[in-house]
Write an enzyme that holds these catalytic residues in place. Sequence first.
Site, PDB file in Angstrom:
ATOM      1  N   CYS A 153       9.272  12.935 -14.380  1.00 38.31           N
ATOM      2  CA  CYS A 153       8.029  13.177 -14.554  1.00 38.31           C
ATOM      3  C   CYS A 153       7.922  14.474 -13.342  1.00 38.31           C
ATOM      4  CB  CYS A 153       7.093  12.010 -13.584  1.00 38.31           C
ATOM      5  SG  CYS A 153       5.434  12.918 -13.131  1.00 38.31           S
ATOM      6  N   GLU A 167      14.395  23.612 -21.905  1.00 37.02           N
ATOM      7  CA  GLU A 167      13.549  23.575 -22.611  1.00 37.02           C
ATOM      8  C   GLU A 167      12.450  22.711 -22.214  1.00 37.02           C
ATOM      9  OE1 GLU A 167      16.081  21.861 -25.928  1.00 37.02           O
ATOM     10  OE2 GLU A 167      16.415  23.743 -26.789  1.00 37.02           O
ATOM     11  N   CYS A 194       2.944  12.885 -19.264  1.00 36.49           N
ATOM     12  CA  CYS A 194       3.123  11.551 -18.438  1.00 36.49           C
ATOM     13  C   CYS A 194       1.630  11.195 -18.010  1.00 36.49           C
ATOM     14  CB  CYS A 194       3.781  11.903 -17.236  1.00 36.49           C
ATOM     15  SG  CYS A 194       4.285  10.871 -16.201  1.00 36.49           S
ATOM     16  N   CYS A 248       1.920   8.493 -15.681  1.00 36.62           N
ATOM     17  CA  CYS A 248       2.126   7.602 -14.215  1.00 36.62           C
ATOM     18  C   CYS A 248       0.647   7.792 -13.336  1.00 36.62           C
ATOM     19  CB  CYS A 248       3.359   8.024 -13.555  1.00 36.62           C
ATOM     20  SG  CYS A 248       3.162   9.833 -12.894  1.00 36.62           S
ATOM     21  N   GLU A 300      19.831  30.177 -26.618  1.00 40.50           N
ATOM     22  CA  GLU A 300      20.731  29.109 -27.477  1.00 40.50           C
ATOM     23  C   GLU A 300      20.464  29.747 -29.119  1.00 40.50           C
ATOM     24  OE1 GLU A 300      19.830  24.896 -27.254  1.00 40.50           O
ATOM     25  OE2 GLU A 300      20.036  25.017 -25.276  1.00 40.50           O
TER      26      GLU A 300
END
Length: 656
Positions: A107, A142, A148, A150, A299
């Site tokens: 997180c 990335e 999240c 939480c 990339e």
Amino acid sequence: MRIGVDYYPEQWNRELWKIDADLMAKTGVRYVRMGEFAWSKLEPRDGEFCFEWLDEAISIFARNNIGVIMCTPTSCPPLWMYETYPDIARVGTDGNKVQTGIRAHRCLNAPMFLYYAKRITEILAKRYANSRAIVAWQIDNEIEAYPCTCEICRGLFRDWLIDKHDTLENINAAFGNSVWSGEYSDISQIQPPTAYPMAWQNPALCLEYSRFSSDMAVKFINDMAMIIKCVNQNARVTTNVWFSQNTPDFYKLFDLLDFVSYDNYPPVLIPEEEGEVYSHAFQLDLMRGVKQSNFWVMEQLSGPTGSWSPMSPTPRPGQIKGYALQAMAHGADTVMHFRWRTANTGAEMYWHGILDHSNTMGRRFKEFADLCRTAAKLNVIETTQIVSEIAILYSPDNDWAFSIQPQTEGYDYIEQLKLLHASFTRYGANVDIISPTADLSRYKAVIAPAMYIYEKEATENIYRYVIKGGTVVMTNRSGVKDQNNNCIMEPLPTVYRELIGAEITEYDPIGTLEQTIEDFSGSQFTCTAWCDILEPTTARAYAEYKDTFYEGSAAVTMNRYCSGVAYYIGTLCDYKFYDSFAANIMKQTGIPRLMELPRGVEVTTRTNGADDYIFFFNNTEQEVHITLPKAMYSIIDGGDREKLCLKPFDMDIVRK
């Protein structure tokens, strides 16, 4: 122009490091990227740091004149951290902790994660930020707008909402919480979206949580970047992105960073259907448009991919070189290939690099070496930029909102942008993809697809552009929602009604059904997914529907407004319509067109103000021949050319 590779010294025996560095230098590799997954090697136990191996690796590459992009390893906290502080694990929309054991499951707001992330970043910065071997820094890897749920994120979301809306009453009003008895009587009742499908939930809540999650990702990246900048204010700092399940707001994410970096994996199989858009030119132009500046590819495709899904086919001959040069044609000054060596262990062992498990220099390596030799010839274009006369507007808010409430089967926001982009680039035009609030004054044509969520600054920007003589193209589902993602109770397209000179009397979400429209010249085209039934007020019909109960109604309109012109496309069409439409727009606005380009050939121009360099890229599986308007000098092969013969995925660059 610089070619590099991603390298993971922690995954290989030390004996290989010098061998690899020597071969890279001989091949023409300029940069290596390292460190983004190495936290457990850098800090094997809490407070116990080990940098000697990294010092050695950096020094080996430095001796070979290969610059290092140093990454902060915060995407992969060590297992000891999850074990000691289990609360750093992200919590999913179902209320359960995401299982750890793979990457990016922390997180971003967890206090102990932030403590350790800041500590390792600061230690790395103090050790390496002033090193001459380090050419740039990459924060994390990335990054996404992770949703999240939480307790920390719930509390921060409530604070974020209060900061934005001031009171609970204002939040209730903005969310329309009188629906389904959803009104909050206490701030503790505000919860993030759940694991139910997004379309079942309050769209205002869902959009605000997407914005909040993006803001938290932006804050994390900026906080880490500031740590590095405090040690060395001249350090060049970025982060790498891709179009993910939880794409953040790229404009905010890179606002305070030095340059944009993108992870580019174009498809290796060319679709058989002629009108399907497969080129990554759109993604590359969007990345350049984020800061309206040249960017890096961090990339780049190097071999068959396989980790999150079964292995893809291997790149066809010419694609490794061709797709890297394609990225440069669209503004990439550095292209880093993922990866130098294919991993022998771990989940990404089938996400192939330049060297296979066999450790032999095969076909892909030889093509990569050829790319490095070609890139070394391109120093003349290092100071060039892309100048465009056409802009397409991309909005993160619209992207999120369409994901929350899909409109109809076959309707996709990004695909609509891609189709329009492909049709204008079909004629060799440079195209910028930029924010709806960016300066539009230098463009002859602005394409504003599906301006779904009302944003005052963007709306005023579009009106101002047309009033001063600009040509804008708008499309269906514009002006539908207010800033809170609630429908506006006015005739569509609401705030744009005066600009387009027409009202939508009804709409028909036809999904996969196909219908026909006919334009002013009598040409007929197939349309699908969505049909706005338009009643012109001051506008004229550019095209009309030819079937169903609204036959004869306007499908596309053109309206002269003040000194400018506004077009409105009320449906989704096949590529043939967009090609025809783009040609007309370019003709009307005086934008040069290349009319005889073979389909699949991409033409882009970079300029330094004195000389123009034209990139011809054959993004097809067939050899093509192109006759130039006059003899031009080839930067790649040398000598004047009156005709170009391009093999599949081949490129030539000529000086105009």
